[in-house]
Design a protein around this motif. Structure first.
Motif, PDB file in Angstrom:
ATOM      1  N   LYS A 116      -0.992   0.648   5.712  1.00 10.48           N
ATOM      2  CA  LYS A 116      -0.067   1.201   6.708  1.00 10.48           C
ATOM      3  C   LYS A 116      -0.210   2.711   6.849  1.00 10.48           C
ATOM      4  N   SER A 117      -0.514   3.380   5.755  1.00  3.91           N
ATOM      5  CA  SER A 117      -0.625   4.837   5.807  1.00  3.91           C
ATOM      6  C   SER A 117      -2.020   5.288   6.228  1.00  3.91           C
ATOM      7  N   GLY A 118      -3.013   4.441   6.000  1.00  2.00           N
ATOM      8  CA  GLY A 118      -4.382   4.794   6.362  1.00  2.00           C
ATOM      9  C   GLY A 118      -5.045   5.760   5.400  1.00  2.00           C
ATOM     10  N   VAL A 119      -4.477   5.896   4.208  1.00  2.00           N
ATOM     11  CA  VAL A 119      -5.078   6.786   3.210  1.00  2.00           C
ATOM     12  C   VAL A 119      -5.917   5.966   2.237  1.00  2.00           C
ATOM     13  N   SER A 120      -6.705   6.647   1.434  1.00  2.00           N
ATOM     14  CA  SER A 120      -7.567   5.961   0.469  1.00  2.00           C
ATOM     15  C   SER A 120      -6.766   5.491  -0.741  1.00  2.00           C
TER      16      SER A 120
END
Length: 108
Positions: free
Chosen positions: A62-66
């Motif tokens: 959902k956040s699109g972070v690694s």
């Protein structure tokens, strides 16, 4: 000829013993790390529950972070994360950035 064969057997046994010892050490190390948990897990899990996010993988998606960013946050190393990534995680958790940073003790 017999000496060389015996020497080879001893070397192979030594290599196997080193591998077994290394695996044992890593198992103890990881068990200790996981038993302590991460310093911000409780905070993040509460925020995730409030936002309807069931697990770490969903938060990451959902956040699109690694996954590295998620681990840094869980370990209390949020100061090492880019502000844009912190904002992405805050948005996924349905929080304003300032409130999120306060929850992680990154600002007062």
């Amino acid at each position: 000829m017999i000496f060389n064969s015996l020497y080879l057997v001893y070397v192979l046994l030594a290599v196997i013993l080193v591998f077994v010892a290394a695996i044992g050490f890593l198992r103890v190390l990881f068990a200790t790390i996981y038993a302590k948990g991460n310093s911000k897990d409780t905070v993040l899990l509460n925020l995730m529950e409030q936002a309807g996010i069931p697990n770490w993988q969903t938060l990451q998606q959902k956040s699109g972070v690694s996954s590295t960013v998620i681990w840094l946050l869980r370990d209390g190393e949020g100061a090492s994360v880019k502000l844009s990534e912190l904002k992405d995680v805050a948005n996924a958790l349905l929080l304003p950035l300032g409130a999120f940073l306060k929850k992680l003790d990154l600002i007062e």
